[in-house]
Design a protein around this motif. Structure first.
Motif, mmCIF file in Angstrom:
data_model
loop_
_atom_site.group_PDB
_atom_site.id
_atom_site.type_symbol
_atom_site.label_atom_id
_atom_site.label_comp_id
_atom_site.label_asym_id
_atom_site.label_seq_id
_atom_site.Cartn_x
_atom_site.Cartn_y
_atom_site.Cartn_z
ATOM 1 N N VAL A 143 0.831 -1.209 0.000
ATOM 2 C CA VAL A 143 0.000 0.000 0.000
ATOM 3 C C VAL A 143 0.861 1.253 0.000
ATOM 4 C CG1 VAL A 143 -1.643 1.371 1.356
ATOM 5 C CG2 VAL A 143 -1.999 -1.073 1.083
ATOM 6 N N TYR A 144 1.880 1.282 0.848
ATOM 7 C CA TYR A 144 2.695 2.485 0.958
ATOM 8 C C TYR A 144 3.564 2.679 -0.276
ATOM 9 C CZ TYR A 144 1.147 2.493 5.816
ATOM 10 O OH TYR A 144 0.375 2.519 6.948
ATOM 11 N N GLY A 145 3.971 1.586 -0.908
ATOM 12 C CA GLY A 145 4.681 1.709 -2.179
ATOM 13 C C GLY A 145 3.806 2.345 -3.246
ATOM 14 N N ILE A 146 2.535 1.947 -3.287
ATOM 15 C CA ILE A 146 1.600 2.531 -4.249
ATOM 16 C C ILE A 146 1.403 4.012 -3.957
ATOM 17 C CG2 ILE A 146 -0.800 2.508 -5.062
ATOM 18 C CD1 ILE A 146 -0.775 -0.549 -4.533
ATOM 19 N N ARG A 147 1.328 4.373 -2.683
ATOM 20 C CA ARG A 147 1.192 5.786 -2.323
ATOM 21 C C ARG A 147 2.380 6.597 -2.833
ATOM 22 N NH1 ARG A 147 -0.813 5.297 4.012
ATOM 23 N NH2 ARG A 147 -3.037 5.047 3.573
ATOM 24 N N GLY A 148 3.585 6.091 -2.619
ATOM 25 C CA GLY A 148 4.766 6.809 -3.079
ATOM 26 C C GLY A 148 4.810 6.937 -4.582
ATOM 27 N N ALA A 149 4.500 5.843 -5.286
ATOM 28 C CA ALA A 149 4.480 5.879 -6.748
ATOM 29 C C ALA A 149 3.427 6.856 -7.251
ATOM 30 C CB ALA A 149 4.221 4.474 -7.296
ATOM 31 N N ALA A 150 2.308 6.967 -6.527
ATOM 32 C CA ALA A 150 1.244 7.891 -6.922
ATOM 33 C C ALA A 150 1.726 9.334 -6.914
ATOM 34 C CB ALA A 150 0.044 7.733 -5.989
ATOM 35 N N GLU A 198 8.301 -2.324 -10.022
ATOM 36 C CA GLU A 198 8.411 -2.225 -11.481
ATOM 37 C C GLU A 198 7.591 -1.042 -11.999
ATOM 38 O OE1 GLU A 198 7.448 -4.855 -15.526
ATOM 39 O OE2 GLU A 198 7.002 -5.665 -13.536
ATOM 40 N N ALA A 199 6.376 -0.885 -11.470
ATOM 41 C CA ALA A 199 5.541 0.241 -11.883
ATOM 42 C C ALA A 199 6.209 1.565 -11.550
ATOM 43 C CB ALA A 199 4.173 0.152 -11.210
ATOM 44 N N ASN A 200 6.777 1.659 -10.354
ATOM 45 C CA ASN A 200 7.416 2.915 -9.950
ATOM 46 C C ASN A 200 8.638 3.216 -10.807
ATOM 47 O OD1 ASN A 200 7.543 5.207 -8.041
ATOM 48 N ND2 ASN A 200 9.502 4.281 -7.498
ATOM 49 N N PHE A 201 9.367 2.181 -11.217
ATOM 50 C CA PHE A 201 10.516 2.403 -12.097
ATOM 51 C C PHE A 201 10.060 3.037 -13.411
ATOM 52 C CE2 PHE A 201 13.577 0.831 -15.352
ATOM 53 C CZ PHE A 201 14.681 1.524 -14.899
ATOM 54 N N GLY A 202 8.965 2.517 -13.978
ATOM 55 C CA GLY A 202 8.442 3.094 -15.208
ATOM 56 C C GLY A 202 7.961 4.516 -15.009
ATOM 57 N N ILE A 203 7.364 4.796 -13.850
ATOM 58 C CA ILE A 203 6.887 6.146 -13.557
ATOM 59 C C ILE A 203 8.057 7.112 -13.422
ATOM 60 C CG2 ILE A 203 5.748 7.558 -11.801
ATOM 61 C CD1 ILE A 203 3.923 5.077 -11.285
ATOM 62 N N MET A 204 9.121 6.693 -12.718
ATOM 63 C CA MET A 204 10.289 7.565 -12.571
ATOM 64 C C MET A 204 10.956 7.824 -13.919
ATOM 65 S SD MET A 204 12.168 6.668 -8.939
ATOM 66 C CE MET A 204 12.723 5.045 -9.431
ATOM 67 N N ALA A 205 10.987 6.806 -14.782
ATOM 68 C CA ALA A 205 11.561 6.995 -16.122
ATOM 69 C C ALA A 205 10.727 7.990 -16.920
ATOM 70 C CB ALA A 205 11.640 5.656 -16.850
ATOM 71 N N ALA A 206 9.402 7.877 -16.816
ATOM 72 C CA ALA A 206 8.515 8.799 -17.533
ATOM 73 C C ALA A 206 8.660 10.217 -17.003
ATOM 74 C CB ALA A 206 7.068 8.335 -17.413
#
Length: 548
Positions: A143-150, A198-206
């Motif tokens: 949950v907290y990983g999703i919050r940070g990625a958000a 993996e999702a957060n990596f793609g978000i940071m790249a974007a």
């Protein structure tokens, strides 16, 4: 809101950050000054997001872009130090409820009081009792990983919309939907942590790509830390687009702009530093706001997060924008910063006498993002090959005020002169004034890679060194010592784990949601190590000996 009497101490406890008192901040205001009722509403928003994710996965064809963006932004508002305004938070809850109703989900329409009263049915204490400490701790990590990625995805939305991170947003929605299941195993939850990483990596790249497209390629730049005569505004948080708009509006009015905290990397971007009104950086990390902001002679603008409840003596000149909210503060929208500029023109600003009396300080170097550092890759490899560059350390992450954080400054100060230090996020302020680190044949020994999302640059640098040397990333003379605090740190950690990076040292202590049993699982799977806060030099010796 008169709902404190409804709060169950265990149900409403906040376990989000590393600084939580005891088992969690609950019967009193938390370390961040968040009230138990605010915590309860944020937990309710999280539950609503879980229901929206579940409905979206079941009926993907009918899910709108607006619903995906709402899911992401609602999760963002539940981060530590973003929004303390209960009324604003309840508007997110109401919007989520409306979208769930549109998708045919019933039983989610609750008032604030009803939402808080039923937290005993889905608060963290309930989940620990229901699932056990290991599974509950791993569920919270997801949950907290999703919050940070958000938080990072929201920056992309502002610059380029949903499309660049549509896939990654869906990955986080799918991970959140899985948490509606009661029978998730440890292995399944470990898989979800890597999926979020993996999702957060793609978000940071974007986000890296979006920043470079909008603001130009960042490069080395010295940042002034002295006062500059004239009217002034201080901008903090993380949003470069807000800063860009503020600079455009301040240039014509003759108002100077100082960055604060995680905004200091802005000076590396050519599209921002071209403005003469961007004159320097004031202060250090978020934890020192209540000491530093009373002394700044102008208004303060908060973007994205890292707000601390302002003291009464400067509260009247604090403004918020974006997802940030705090009761009693003026919130500005749509990049229209006229109220902030008007406040700056009324404030005293820096006088000539104050400028002349200020202590001389050396500029701080920023701009060591991946393209800039890799343009010097040949020299770096030459130094490694000649034995003149022995080791590279990453020391950075979130700052905080708990005991033990002097570990990071002690470590940086003890690192030998034949080593490089990468730093980033507000943890940089623990080490960037410790001493003059000098250089190794023209390569600065202290390299600031940017904001917390710019850990992407550190990853790119490590991968490039791996490819050039033929060594696996985990076999490079590279050590990561990460200062831990909140959910963005969780997202970044999960990204590093997704990439297979091992032997990361975390400290000075771990957040309460990461239960000892859950930590043991992660440590066994990914070789995570706690920092030895009483012996930074001992850790240093181990890292130099190859025990990364």
């Amino acid at each position: 809101m008169e709902i404190e009497k409804l709060l169950d101490n265990n149900a409403s406890a906040c376990y989000q950050c590393e600084q939580a008192r005891g088992p969690g901040c609950n019967t009193f205001k938390g370390v961040c000054s968040k009230s138990p009722e605010t915590t309860a509403i944020q937990d309710h928003i999280t539950w609503l997001c879980m229901q929206l994710a579940d409905a979206a996965v079941q009926d993907r064809a009918n899910v709108t872009d607006e619903q995906l963006v709402l899911f992401n932004r609602a999760m963002f508002t539940t981060l530590t130090n973003v929004n303390f305004d209960d009324d604003a938070l309840m508007r997110y809850a109401e919007d989520l409820t409306a979208e769930l109703t549109a998708l045919g989900v019933n039983g989610v329409n609750k008032s604030a009081a009803e939402a808080v009263a039923t937290l005993k049915d889905y608060g963290l204490a309930h989940r620990i009792h229901k699932f056990g400490e290991t599974v509950a701790g791993l569920r919270e990590t997801v949950v907290y990983g999703i919050r940070g990625a958000a938080a990072y995805a929201d920056h992309v939305f502002v610059l380029e919309g949903l499309d660049p991170v549509r896939k990654e947003t869906w990955m986080n929605v799918e991970a959140m939907a899985e948490l509606n299941k009661d029978d998730l195993s440890v292995d399944a939850l470990l898989g979800l942590t890597l999926k979020v990483g993996e999702a957060n990596f793609g978000i940071m790249a974007a986000l890296d790509k979006a920043h470079n497209a909008a603001l130009g390629q960042p490069s080395f730049a010295p940042v002034n830390t002295r006062p500059v005569e004239g009217k002034c505004i201080l901008i903090t948080g993380h949003d470069m687009d807000d800063l860009h708009k503020l600079l455009e509006q301040c240039e014509a009015r003759g108002v100077n702009v100082f960055t604060h905290g995680e905004m200091i990397p802005a000076h590396a971007y050519p599209a921002l530093r071209k403005y003469k009104c961007l004159v320097g950086n004031y202060g250090t990390s978020w934890r020192n706001q209540r000491k530093e902001f009373p002394l700044f002679p102008g208004p303060v603008l908060f973007t994205t997060n890292c707000i601390m409840p302002p003291r009464e003596d400067y509260k009247h000149r604090v403004f918020t924008t974006g997802r940030v909210g705090f009761p009693g503060l003026t919130h500005v929208t749509n990049g229209e910063f006229k109220p902030v500029i008007a406040a700056a023109l009324k404030a005293p600003g820096y006088t000539k006498a104050e400028v002349e009396a200020a202590n001389a300080e050396s500029p701080l170097l920023v701009g060591a993002m991946h393209a800039e550092v890799l343009s010097h890759a040949g020299k770096v490899l030459e130094l490694i090959g000649a034995g003149k560059l022995r080791h590279i350390f990453f020391i950075g992450g979130c700052d905080g005020s708990t005991p033990g954080r002097n570990y990071f400054s002690d470590l940086a100060e003890a690192i030998p002169d034949d080593c490089l230090i990468l730093t980033g996020a507000c943890g940089r302020f623990r080490i960037n004034r410790v001493k003059d680190y000098g250089d190794i044949e023209g390569i600065p020994r202290l390299l600031d890679v940017g904001q917390c999302n710019d850990v992407f640059s550190a990853i790119k640098i490590a991968v490039a060194l791996s490819e050039a040397t033929g060594l696996a990333v985990n076999d490079l003379p590279l050590s990561l010592c990460v200062s831990w605090f909140e959910q963005k740190a969780v997202a970044v950690l999960l990204t590093l784990l997704h990439l297979g990076i091992r032997n990361i040292r975390l400290g000075p202590s771990l957040p309460r949601f990461l239960t000892p049993d859950a930590l043991a699982v992660l440590a066994d799977k990914f070789a995570l190590k706690p920092t030895n806060n009483k012996d930074a030099k001992g850790d240093l010796a181990d890292m130099l000996a190859g025990e990364h």
